[in-house]
Design a protein around this motif. Sequence first.
Motif, PDB file in Angstrom:
ATOM      1  N   CYS A 111       0.866  -1.226  -0.018  1.00  8.13           N
ATOM      2  CA  CYS A 111      -0.112  -0.015  -0.008  1.00  8.13           C
ATOM      3  C   CYS A 111       0.640   1.158  -0.016  1.00  8.13           C
ATOM      4  CB  CYS A 111      -0.997   0.117   1.276  1.00  8.13           C
ATOM      5  SG  CYS A 111      -1.966   1.313   1.364  1.00  8.13           S
ATOM      6  N   LYS A 167      -4.963  -0.477  -5.409  1.00  5.21           N
ATOM      7  CA  LYS A 167      -3.760  -0.042  -4.781  1.00  5.21           C
ATOM      8  C   LYS A 167      -3.445   0.196  -3.349  1.00  5.21           C
ATOM      9  CE  LYS A 167      -2.891   2.844  -9.139  1.00  5.21           C
ATOM     10  NZ  LYS A 167      -2.832   4.170  -9.827  1.00  5.21           N
ATOM     11  N   TYR A 168      -4.560   0.142  -2.748  1.00 12.36           N
ATOM     12  CA  TYR A 168      -4.482   0.323  -1.287  1.00 12.36           C
ATOM     13  C   TYR A 168      -5.178  -0.703  -0.618  1.00 12.36           C
ATOM     14  CZ  TYR A 168      -4.091   5.028  -3.398  1.00 12.36           C
ATOM     15  OH  TYR A 168      -3.403   6.009  -4.291  1.00 12.36           O
ATOM     16  N   CYS A 169      -4.490  -0.754   0.820  1.00  6.38           N
ATOM     17  CA  CYS A 169      -4.978  -1.926   1.353  1.00  6.38           C
ATOM     18  C   CYS A 169      -6.253  -1.896   1.961  1.00  6.38           C
ATOM     19  CB  CYS A 169      -3.803  -2.186   2.657  1.00  6.38           C
ATOM     20  SG  CYS A 169      -4.179  -0.856   3.816  1.00  6.38           S
ATOM     21  N   CYS A 188      -7.438   3.682   3.377  1.00  6.99           N
ATOM     22  CA  CYS A 188      -6.125   4.347   2.772  1.00  6.99           C
ATOM     23  C   CYS A 188      -6.513   4.859   1.479  1.00  6.99           C
ATOM     24  CB  CYS A 188      -5.015   3.274   2.619  1.00  6.99           C
ATOM     25  SG  CYS A 188      -4.101   2.847   4.241  1.00  6.99           S
ATOM     26  N   ARG A 189      -7.284   4.149   0.906  1.00  6.61           N
ATOM     27  CA  ARG A 189      -7.836   4.578  -0.647  1.00  6.61           C
ATOM     28  C   ARG A 189      -8.131   6.107  -0.728  1.00  6.61           C
ATOM     29  NH1 ARG A 189     -12.050   1.686  -4.106  1.00  6.61           N
ATOM     30  NH2 ARG A 189     -13.498   3.245  -3.292  1.00  6.61           N
TER      31      ARG A 189
END
Length: 49
Positions: free
Chosen positions: A12, A33-35, A39-40
Amino acid sequence: MHRKASLPSKVCPVCNRPFAWRKKWAKDWDAVKYCSERCRRQRPAVTAT
Ligand SMILES: [Zn+2]
Protein backbone atom coordinates in the motif's frame (compact mmCIF):
# COMPACT_ATOMS: atom_id res chain seq x y z
CA MET A 1 1.21 -32.52 -3.47
CA HIS A 2 -1.32 -30.25 -2.03
CA ARG A 3 0.12 -26.88 -1.63
CA LYS A 4 -1.77 -23.67 -1.39
CA ALA A 5 -0.62 -21.23 -3.94
CA SER A 6 0.59 -18.15 -2.22
CA LEU A 7 -1.70 -15.26 -2.71
CA PRO A 8 -0.45 -12.28 -4.62
CA SER A 9 0.30 -9.24 -2.59
CA LYS A 10 1.01 -5.58 -3.01
CA VAL A 11 2.35 -2.77 -0.93
CA CYS A 12 0.00 0.00 0.00
CA PRO A 13 1.48 3.36 -1.01
CA VAL A 14 -0.27 5.10 1.86
CA CYS A 15 0.73 3.05 4.85
CA ASN A 16 3.57 1.21 3.17
CA ARG A 17 2.37 -2.12 4.39
CA PRO A 18 2.09 -5.21 2.29
CA PHE A 19 -1.38 -6.56 1.90
CA ALA A 20 -2.53 -9.80 0.42
CA TRP A 21 -5.09 -10.57 -2.18
CA ARG A 22 -8.64 -10.70 -0.97
CA LYS A 23 -11.59 -12.38 -2.46
CA LYS A 24 -13.49 -9.14 -2.77
CA TRP A 25 -10.75 -7.93 -5.05
CA ALA A 26 -10.93 -10.95 -7.30
CA LYS A 27 -12.41 -8.97 -10.14
CA ASP A 28 -10.21 -5.96 -10.03
CA TRP A 29 -7.00 -6.92 -8.33
CA ASP A 30 -5.08 -5.12 -11.02
CA ALA A 31 -6.79 -1.92 -10.08
CA VAL A 32 -6.32 -2.33 -6.37
CA LYS A 33 -3.67 -0.04 -5.01
CA TYR A 34 -4.51 0.44 -1.39
CA CYS A 35 -4.87 -1.98 1.47
CA SER A 36 -8.15 -0.58 2.64
CA GLU A 37 -10.88 1.87 1.95
CA ARG A 38 -9.38 4.09 4.57
CA CYS A 39 -6.09 4.28 2.78
CA ARG A 40 -7.76 4.65 -0.54
CA ARG A 41 -9.36 7.83 0.61
CA GLN A 42 -6.08 9.21 1.69
CA ARG A 43 -3.46 10.25 -0.71
CA PRO A 44 0.02 8.86 -0.73
CA ALA A 45 2.49 11.38 0.52
CA VAL A 46 3.11 13.52 -2.46
CA THR A 47 5.66 16.23 -2.22
CA ALA A 48 4.17 19.29 -3.71
CA THR A 49 6.57 21.38 -5.63
ZN1 LIG B 1 -2.77 1.13 3.51
